[in-house]
Scaffold this active site. Structure first.
Site, PDB file in Angstrom:
ATOM      1  N   VAL A 294     -36.901 -24.676  27.720  1.00  0.00           N
ATOM      2  CA  VAL A 294     -36.155 -25.762  27.059  1.00  0.00           C
ATOM      3  C   VAL A 294     -35.699 -26.816  28.071  1.00  0.00           C
ATOM      4  CG1 VAL A 294     -34.177 -26.318  25.581  1.00  0.00           C
ATOM      5  CG2 VAL A 294     -35.421 -24.174  25.239  1.00  0.00           C
TER       6      VAL A 294
ATOM      7  N   GLU B 165     -26.353 -28.591  18.765  1.00  0.00           N
ATOM      8  CA  GLU B 165     -27.321 -28.679  17.658  1.00  0.00           C
ATOM      9  C   GLU B 165     -28.517 -27.752  17.864  1.00  0.00           C
ATOM     10  OE1 GLU B 165     -27.208 -30.886  14.651  1.00  0.00           O
ATOM     11  OE2 GLU B 165     -28.547 -29.198  14.340  1.00  0.00           O
TER      12      GLU B 165
ATOM     13  N   GLY C  38     -33.650 -24.328  16.293  1.00  0.00           N
ATOM     14  CA  GLY C  38     -34.539 -25.085  17.187  1.00  0.00           C
ATOM     15  C   GLY C  38     -34.486 -26.575  16.875  1.00  0.00           C
TER      16      GLY C  38
ATOM     17  N   ILE D 294     -34.578 -28.075  14.019  1.00  0.00           N
ATOM     18  CA  ILE D 294     -34.060 -28.462  12.693  1.00  0.00           C
ATOM     19  C   ILE D 294     -32.641 -28.995  12.831  1.00  0.00           C
ATOM     20  CG2 ILE D 294     -33.542 -27.656  10.365  1.00  0.00           C
ATOM     21  CD1 ILE D 294     -35.305 -25.240  10.864  1.00  0.00           C
TER      22      ILE D 294
ATOM     23  N   GLY E 258     -43.718 -18.990  24.122  1.00  0.00           N
ATOM     24  CA  GLY E 258     -42.378 -19.426  24.540  1.00  0.00           C
ATOM     25  C   GLY E 258     -41.345 -19.350  23.428  1.00  0.00           C
TER      26      GLY E 258
ATOM     27  N   GLU F 209     -37.048 -14.539  23.185  1.00  0.00           N
ATOM     28  CA  GLU F 209     -35.998 -14.485  24.211  1.00  0.00           C
ATOM     29  C   GLU F 209     -36.546 -13.765  25.443  1.00  0.00           C
ATOM     30  OE1 GLU F 209     -32.778 -15.918  23.588  1.00  0.00           O
ATOM     31  OE2 GLU F 209     -34.165 -16.687  22.107  1.00  0.00           O
TER      32      GLU F 209
ATOM     33  N   LYS G 274     -26.837 -16.820  15.498  1.00  0.00           N
ATOM     34  CA  LYS G 274     -27.006 -18.099  14.799  1.00  0.00           C
ATOM     35  C   LYS G 274     -26.227 -18.125  13.482  1.00  0.00           C
ATOM     36  CE  LYS G 274     -31.459 -18.886  17.027  1.00  0.00           C
ATOM     37  NZ  LYS G 274     -32.892 -18.583  16.951  1.00  0.00           N
TER      38      LYS G 274
ATOM     39  N   GLY H  15     -39.496 -22.982  20.446  1.00  0.00           N
ATOM     40  CA  GLY H  15     -40.554 -23.692  21.178  1.00  0.00           C
ATOM     41  C   GLY H  15     -39.954 -24.810  22.006  1.00  0.00           C
TER      42      GLY H  15
HETATM   43  N1  HSE Z   1     -36.069 -16.577  20.361  1.00  0.00           N
HETATM   44  C1  HSE Z   1     -35.600 -17.596  19.485  1.00  0.00           C
HETATM   45  C2  HSE Z   1     -36.446 -17.563  18.217  1.00  0.00           C
HETATM   46  C3  HSE Z   1     -35.687 -18.932  20.147  1.00  0.00           C
HETATM   47  O1  HSE Z   1     -37.502 -16.928  18.229  1.00  0.00           O
HETATM   48  O2  HSE Z   1     -36.047 -18.135  17.204  1.00  0.00           O
HETATM   49  C4  HSE Z   1     -35.002 -20.036  19.417  1.00  0.00           C
HETATM   50  O3  HSE Z   1     -33.624 -19.830  19.322  1.00  0.00           O
END
Ligand code: HSE
Length: 408
Positions: free
Chosen positions: A12, A124, A129, A131, A182, A185, A200, A298
């Site tokens: 990122v 955000e 990701g 969104i 990618g 985690e 989340k 991603g």
């Molecule tokens: N490992 C997380 C996923 C990355 O797959 O959603 C994004 O937060």
């Protein structure tokens, strides 16, 4: 001129610098001023990087530089990210982060410091990701009392489930592809055990309901126990199995929060969300259901959300005082998992239909080709977690699967 430090040059972090450079002109127009990445913090060496002059290994240089307005934390993990972010806020710098672990664990404290220091703390990219969900939930839906949120919040597990269901890909192959892309985690158990989705939904619930929901208060299950048999029964049910993080306002004034694999009916907007895509349904008392959909993981999608926060932080350095929730050591406002009520899909062996109906009352049976004779699968009516567990324990047979059925 806004001067920026980017902490972390991984997936990122490198994407963030790339997007800032690639779209410099239009971003500066939107920010109303020049944007300059002055430092990149990383312990590794990047001798071939076009930004090699900007690298430092010493956070002190960044936090003590009065020119730095915005610290962007994209390192992940709790430490040293928490220490760096807290120090930046205390030094009067705005912070932008994609770090869901940090926000889920320390969000209330960091928001309070940001408010006190009159700077911004934006996150955000921590949920969904690419969104947009934090700002829409906080601003665009402010006329709504949020009644519930349900989301496919983890791209890795959604990718794995999609590959397993659609392409018969083995779990391990799907996981290693997600890692190569990618999405996963550093420790992918956080994805497959549901921990990432839990962080989340805690962030979304804290924002929607105004009090910090800590991950420890949330019953969390991942996808490791989902079998091809359950997938077949779900097809007969007419839906899809998805890993769902959900939070719901209850009549008793509490909120129910859970992360679990769930049967989702085919007509739900969440049922057709596949691959790395995430979707978040927000149920408001005024607007009704709104669904946010896009790439949940991603490099570039997540970097896009980080950069958008940087632009907004540059435009207004003073604290967004309303992007806030109270801390709450007392988690009594979160319903105890055993009292949470929903329908359940059960797959049992050694139980007759008569016994099932005596114990569970009205059930809806499911079928699959080549099921063993002593296997029984059905959907119950609404039951609390405790009632369901007690009834399963009272049966003489064994419970092979217990998956919630959610109406989102
Ligand atoms: N490992 C997380 C996923 C990355 O797959 O959603 C994004 O937060």
């Amino acid at each position: 001129m806004a001067k920026i430090a980017v902490l972390g040059h991984g997936v990122v972090g490198s994407g963030t610098v790339e997007v800032l450079e690639k779209s410099k002109q239009s971003l500066e127009k939107k920010a109303g001023q020049p944007l300059e990445v002055k430092y990149i913090l990383d312990l590794r060496d990047f001798p071939d990087s076009p930004y090699k002059e900007k690298f430092t290994k010493d956070y002190g240089v960044i936090v003590n530089d009065p020119e730095i307005d915005i610290v962007t934390e994209v390192m992940g993990g709790l430490h040293p990210a928490y220490d760096y972010v807290k120090a930046a806020l205390l030094a009067g710098k705005s912070v932008v982060t994609s770090n869901k672990e940090l926000v889920a664990a320390k969000g209330a404290e960091l928001l309070a410091i940001a408010r006190e220091k009159n700077v911004n703390f934006f996150f955000e990219a921590s949920v969904g990701g690419g969104i947009p969900i934090i700002r829409p939930l906080h601003q665009c839906l402010s006329a709504d009392k949020i009644m519930g949120i349900a989301g496919i919040l983890n791209g890795t597990t959604n990718y794995i489930l999609t590959k397993m269901i659609r392409d018969n890909m083995p779990f391990d192959t799907a996981l290693s592809t997600a890692q190569q892309l990618g999405y996963a985690e550093r420790d992918p158990s956080a994805d497959i055990e549901g921990t990432d989705a839990c962080r989340k939904i805690c962030i979304l619930a804290s924002l929607a309901f105004g009090k910090h929901v800590y991950p420890d208060s949330v019953h969390t299950e991942g996808i490791t126990a989902v079998t091809p048999e359950d997938v077949e029964y779900c097809e007969n049910f007419g839906g899809s199995i998805k890993l769902i993080g959900w939070a719901q306002r209850l009549d008793n004034g509490k909120i129910a929060v859970m992360v679990c694999p769930a049967f989702i009916a085919g007509e739900s907007q969440l049922a057709g969300v596949n691959d790395v895509f995430n979707a978040i349904m927000v149920r408001g008392d005024t607007t009704g259901d709104v669904v946010f959909y896009g790439k949940g993981a991603g490099k570039l999608p997540t970097a896009g959300a980080v950069v958008a926060d940087i632009v907004i932080a540059a435009k207004s350095h003073s604290s967004s005082r309303t992007l806030f929730w109270e801390d709450s050591e007392d988690q009594d406002f979160v319903e105890k998992p055993e009292n949470i009520v929903c329908r359940h899909y059960l797959r049992l062996s050694g139980v007759t239909k008569e016994q099932a109906e005596q114990t569970f009352g009205n059930v809806k049976y499911l079928v699959r080709a080549s099921a063993p004779e002593d296997e029984l699968a059905f959907i119950t009516e609404e039951l609390s977690e405790k009632e369901c567990a007690d009834k399963c324990a009272a049966l003489s047979g064994s419970t092979l699967a217990n998956i919630r059925v959610l109406d989102y």
